[in-house]
Each structure stands twice: as structure tokens, then as C-alpha cells.
Design an enzyme around this catalytic site. Structure first.
Site, PDB file in Angstrom:
ATOM      1  N   TRP A 104      45.722  39.700  46.090  1.00  0.00           N
ATOM      2  CA  TRP A 104      46.029  40.843  45.049  1.00  0.00           C
ATOM      3  C   TRP A 104      45.763  41.558  47.073  1.00  0.00           C
ATOM      4  O   TRP A 104      46.196  42.887  47.745  1.00  0.00           O
ATOM      5  CB  TRP A 104      45.419  42.187  44.665  1.00  0.00           C
ATOM      6  CG  TRP A 104      46.945  41.217  43.630  1.00  0.00           C
ATOM      7  CD1 TRP A 104      46.611  40.586  42.458  1.00  0.00           C
ATOM      8  CD2 TRP A 104      47.911  41.817  43.619  1.00  0.00           C
ATOM      9  NE1 TRP A 104      47.823  40.337  41.582  1.00  0.00           N
ATOM     10  CE2 TRP A 104      48.731  40.780  42.601  1.00  0.00           C
ATOM     11  CE3 TRP A 104      49.246  42.263  43.812  1.00  0.00           C
ATOM     12  CZ2 TRP A 104      49.994  40.995  41.880  1.00  0.00           C
ATOM     13  CZ3 TRP A 104      50.445  43.166  43.599  1.00  0.00           C
ATOM     14  CH2 TRP A 104      50.854  42.383  42.650  1.00  0.00           C
ATOM     15  N   ASP A 176      40.476  48.143  45.119  1.00  0.00           N
ATOM     16  CA  ASP A 176      41.472  48.320  43.917  1.00  0.00           C
ATOM     17  C   ASP A 176      40.892  47.344  42.501  1.00  0.00           C
ATOM     18  O   ASP A 176      40.870  45.855  42.333  1.00  0.00           O
ATOM     19  CB  ASP A 176      42.472  46.858  44.664  1.00  0.00           C
ATOM     20  CG  ASP A 176      43.629  46.604  43.447  1.00  0.00           C
ATOM     21  OD1 ASP A 176      43.516  47.072  42.467  1.00  0.00           O
ATOM     22  OD2 ASP A 176      44.486  46.245  44.107  1.00  0.00           O
ATOM     23  N   LYS A 200      47.498  46.618  32.278  1.00  0.00           N
ATOM     24  CA  LYS A 200      45.942  45.729  32.590  1.00  0.00           C
ATOM     25  C   LYS A 200      45.170  46.407  31.124  1.00  0.00           C
ATOM     26  O   LYS A 200      45.896  45.968  30.094  1.00  0.00           O
ATOM     27  CB  LYS A 200      45.561  44.612  33.461  1.00  0.00           C
ATOM     28  CG  LYS A 200      46.456  44.584  34.322  1.00  0.00           C
ATOM     29  CD  LYS A 200      46.800  44.944  35.353  1.00  0.00           C
ATOM     30  CE  LYS A 200      47.732  44.288  36.744  1.00  0.00           C
ATOM     31  NZ  LYS A 200      48.295  43.262  36.291  1.00  0.00           N
TER      32      LYS A 200
HETATM   33  N1  PLP Z   1      46.430  44.697  42.490  1.00  0.00           N
HETATM   34  C1  PLP Z   1      46.175  44.521  41.224  1.00  0.00           C
HETATM   35  C2  PLP Z   1      44.613  43.265  41.367  1.00  0.00           C
HETATM   36  C3  PLP Z   1      47.022  43.908  40.723  1.00  0.00           C
HETATM   37  O1  PLP Z   1      46.691  43.144  39.580  1.00  0.00           O
HETATM   38  C4  PLP Z   1      48.683  44.323  40.678  1.00  0.00           C
HETATM   39  C5  PLP Z   1      49.496  44.118  39.852  1.00  0.00           C
HETATM   40  O2  PLP Z   1      49.175  42.499  38.994  1.00  0.00           O
HETATM   41  C6  PLP Z   1      48.695  44.994  41.764  1.00  0.00           C
HETATM   42  C7  PLP Z   1      47.820  45.477  42.359  1.00  0.00           C
HETATM   43  C8  PLP Z   1      49.858  45.006  41.725  1.00  0.00           C
HETATM   44  O3  PLP Z   1      50.042  46.752  41.014  1.00  0.00           O
HETATM   45  P1  PLP Z   1      51.563  47.430  40.590  1.00  0.00           P
HETATM   46  O4  PLP Z   1      52.245  45.987  40.107  1.00  0.00           O
HETATM   47  O5  PLP Z   1      50.896  48.115  40.094  1.00  0.00           O
HETATM   48  O6  PLP Z   1      51.935  47.863  41.998  1.00  0.00           O
END
Ligand code: PLP
Length: 365
Positions: A104, A176, A200
Site C-alpha cells: 500500500w 495511511d 476495515k
Molecule cells: N491503504 C491500505 C492500507 C489499505 O489496506 C487499502 C485497502 O485495502 C487501501 C489503502 C485502499 O483503500 P480503498 O479501497 O478504500 O481505496
């Protein structure tokens, strides 16, 4: 039908607290005498205004968010923030630093070159994202506009237990927190921005929470789409356009529930207990199960593990599902298994998984 519910170990969307689901069900067709569902309300009416204001107030209490931070409820997922952050904080030639401890953080980094000049100052990729470096070894750019981290890597199960001090001119650290938001107390004042997709720990997908220091608002690049401009959303209390009303409502119910549990220090205690139980079961299996992540940075939310006899993994996942423990398959990029044990996973779910793991080992060792 409640008895038919499974223990859902999915990485997200994940399970929500049963009491929150039931409360929303009891209010589904007629929210508190309004004669309407939350799904049918005007986002500018007094009813929804009270919902979003209470959600924000409760989140502020939970995380101890200081007055000089704005709380925004946005759309587009955490992924949209990968672009919104450089667009709002940088000019096109500004350097920024990314510390990449998993997929991520890497995705966030890869979005940034469209809007600024990002650099990866450390990446765990060559070690398959199993650790976090000592912060004093980081080669931060003193001219960087911010330092970005992913506080919990959902796929690789790597979680920051404390945070690096930004050595850049602005002193801005951005995190994040999508997959560990509201799982433990956080000192918000250490961050310029904290952001998290909801699906989550706090709500169904559709809302993304952005907590931003107010002085960082208002310098967006001219090309910034209106929907990505923090100032627009801050000036309009997240009601510039139609917000994701239902996920905001559910997040408010979850914040209430977390406060009733005694706040995030209590929530963290429960999460530690669940995590210890599962990691101990892995470590005490004499190598039958393995978690590749360095012990000091193992995530309390996402627990990746493999079987020494990897040809048994499909069988493990299938048998677990038969016993109502679902979504244990690891992410396609890493394989093996992954048990996501967010706030709403009860201790009983982890106890059941651990008992199953011991039994499976006894039968296959
Ligand atoms: N950042 C992290 C740590 C994630 O686990 C996720 C999705 O699983 C995201 C970003 C992306 O999130 P979204 O699907 O809400 O764009």
C-alpha cells in the site's frame, strides 16, 4: 440467522460489530421518528446534520483530535488520497519522501509522480516487506514537503509501533491508517494528515476519513479537481456535494460503540490479547505454521502466515471455511493465509481459529 453468521477474517470489507448491525436494522426504515431511513434523508436536513456532527464529535473524543485539526468525511477510498495529498500539499517540483513497508505504501508512492517529485527513502521490497528500518538510519530529504508512511500494511502484516520524526523543512508526517484506524490510541498531533478508508474497522466501504492539520489546507495545485480539494470540503463541513450518508451514519454508531467499550486504550488491550493468542499459536507450532514478519513490527490487525507443508494450504482454508471461519486465504501477491482480526473480530473467533490450527496440525504433522 444470527447463529448462521461466520467468523469473517477478510481484510476488508470486514465484519462490523453485531450490536451496530442490529441498531442500524432497528432504525432502518424509520430513523428515530423521522419517518425516513438514513438512506432517504436530505444530507442538508437537520436529521443528517445531527448524525454527521455527532460522528465527528465522537471521533474527536476517541482519538483526542486537537482543535487545530479538521475532520473530513470523503469519498473515493484511501486510494483517492494517494493523489489528493500531493495535489493539496505540493507544487509540481516539490520533493517528498516515502517510506515503503508494503504494497500500500508502494501504491501511494506510485501515484505521487503525477503531482510532485517523490522519492522512496527506504523500501522493504527486497526482504519481501517483513520489517521496518531503524528510524535514525533513514536518509530523509531536508527539503521534502512531507514524509509518507502506511501505518499498517494490510497485505504484508507490518505495523508501525511508533513513528519516525520527519526531518524535513515542514515537519509533516502523513500516515495511511486504513487498516488500523481506531484500533489503538494515536497521538494525532504528531501527524500532518491521517487518512483511512472505512471498510476495515469503522463502516462499510464508501467513506474515507481525513484528519488534517488546518494550516495545511488551502494551497492546492490549480489543476486539483474540486472533489479532491481539502479546502472545499473543510469549508463545507464535508457537505459540499452529497456525502456517503449511510457509511457516515454507521461509522457514527461504531464510534459510539468504541466509546462505550471504554475508548481506544481498552480497544487496544483487546486487540493485543487477540494478536498474542494467534502469534503465539504460530510461534509455538515448531515451524508447522510460520509468520515471516519480524516480531517487533507484527500487525495486530492482519496476521499473514504460511504452512511449512505448503501443499496443505488449500485444505486448511477449505476445512476452516467448513467450520464457519471464512476468508483466510492470503492475498494473491503473497499466498499462504492471512487472518484479519480487526476490532469487530471477537476473542471467541481467534480462540476458535487457534483451536482449529492446533487440531489441523495434530492431524497433519
Ligand atoms: N491503504 C491500505 C492500507 C489499505 O489496506 C487499502 C485497502 O485495502 C487501501 C489503502 C485502499 O483503500 P480503498 O479501497 O478504500 O481505496
Amino acid at each position: 440467522e444470527e447463529a448462521d453468521r461466520v467468523f469473517n477474517f477478510a481484510a476488508g470489507p470486514a465484519n462490523l460489530p453485531l450490536n451496530v448491525l442490529k441498531k442500524s436494522q432497528s432504525e432502518l426504515v424509520n430513523w428515530r421518528g423521522s419517518g425516513m431511513s438514513v438512506m432517504e434523508m436530505s444530507h442538508r436536513g437537520k436529521e443528517f446534520k445531527s448524525i454527521i456532527e455527532k460522528a465527528e464529535a465522537d471521533l474527536r473524543t476517541l482519538l483526542g483530535i486537537p482543535e487545530n485539526y479538521a475532520v473530513l468525511f470523503l469519498q473515493g477510498g484511501a486510494t483517492t488520497q494517494f493523489a489528493a495529498i500531493p495535489l493539496n500539499l505540493c507544487k509540481p517540483d516539490d520533493p517528498v519522501d516515502y517510506l515503503v513497508t508494503g504494497s500500500w505504501g508502494d501504491k501511494a508512492f506510485k501515484e505521487a509522480p503525477k503531482y510532485c517529485k517523490p522519492k522512496v527513502i527506504w523500501s522493504g521490497k527486497s526482504e519481501k516487506y517483513t520489517n521496518i528500518p531503524a528510524f535514525d538510519t533513514l536518509n530523509q530529504n531536508p527539503d521534502a514537503k512531507y514524509l509518507h508512511i502506511c501505518a499498517n500494511e494490510t497485505i504484508h502484516g507490518v505495523e508501525f509501533k511508533d513513528y519516525p520524526t520527519p526531518r524535513n523543512a515542514t515537519g509533516i508526517l502523513i500516515a495511511d491508517m486504513s487498516s488500523n484506524f481506531c484500533s489503538k490510541p494515536v497521538d494525532v498531533s504528531k501527524f500532518g494528515i491521517i487518512y483511512a478508508g472505512a471498510q476495515k474497522n469503522i463502516a462499510p466501504s464508501g467513506v474515507t476519513v481525513v484528519i488534517i492539520r488546518k494550516d495545511l489546507i488551502g494551497n492546492a495545485q490549480e489543476i486539483t479537481p474540486v472533489m479532491l480539494e481539502y479546502k472545499i470540503h473543510a469549508d463545507n463541513n464535508s457537505l459540499y456535494n452529497t456525502p456517503p450518508c449511510w457509511p457516515i451514519y454507521i461509522s457514527g454508531l461504531v464510534f459510539e460503540d468504541l466509546l462505550e467499550q471504554g475508548g481506544l486504550a481498552e480497544v487496544e488491550k483487546k486487540n493485543k490479547r487477540k494478536g498474542e493468542l494467534l502469534y503465539n499459536a504460530i510461534d509455538e507450532s515448531k515451524g508447522f505454521y510460520r509468520c515471516p514478519v519480524e516480531k517487533s513490527v507484527r500487525s495486530l490487525m492482519n496476521v499473514p502466515f504460511t504452512l511449512e507443508k505448503s501443499d496443505l494450504e488449500a485444505e486448511f482454508i477449505k476445512e476452516a471455511a467448513k467450520e464457519k471461519m471464512v476468508q483466510l486465504k492470503g492475498h494473491r501477491s503473497v499466498g499462504g493465509m492471512r487472518a484479519s482480526i480487526y476490532n469487530a473480530m471477537p476473542l471467541a473467533g481467534v480462540e476458535k481459529l487457534v483451536a482449529f490450527m492446533k487440531d489441523f496440525q495434530a492431524r497433519h504433522a
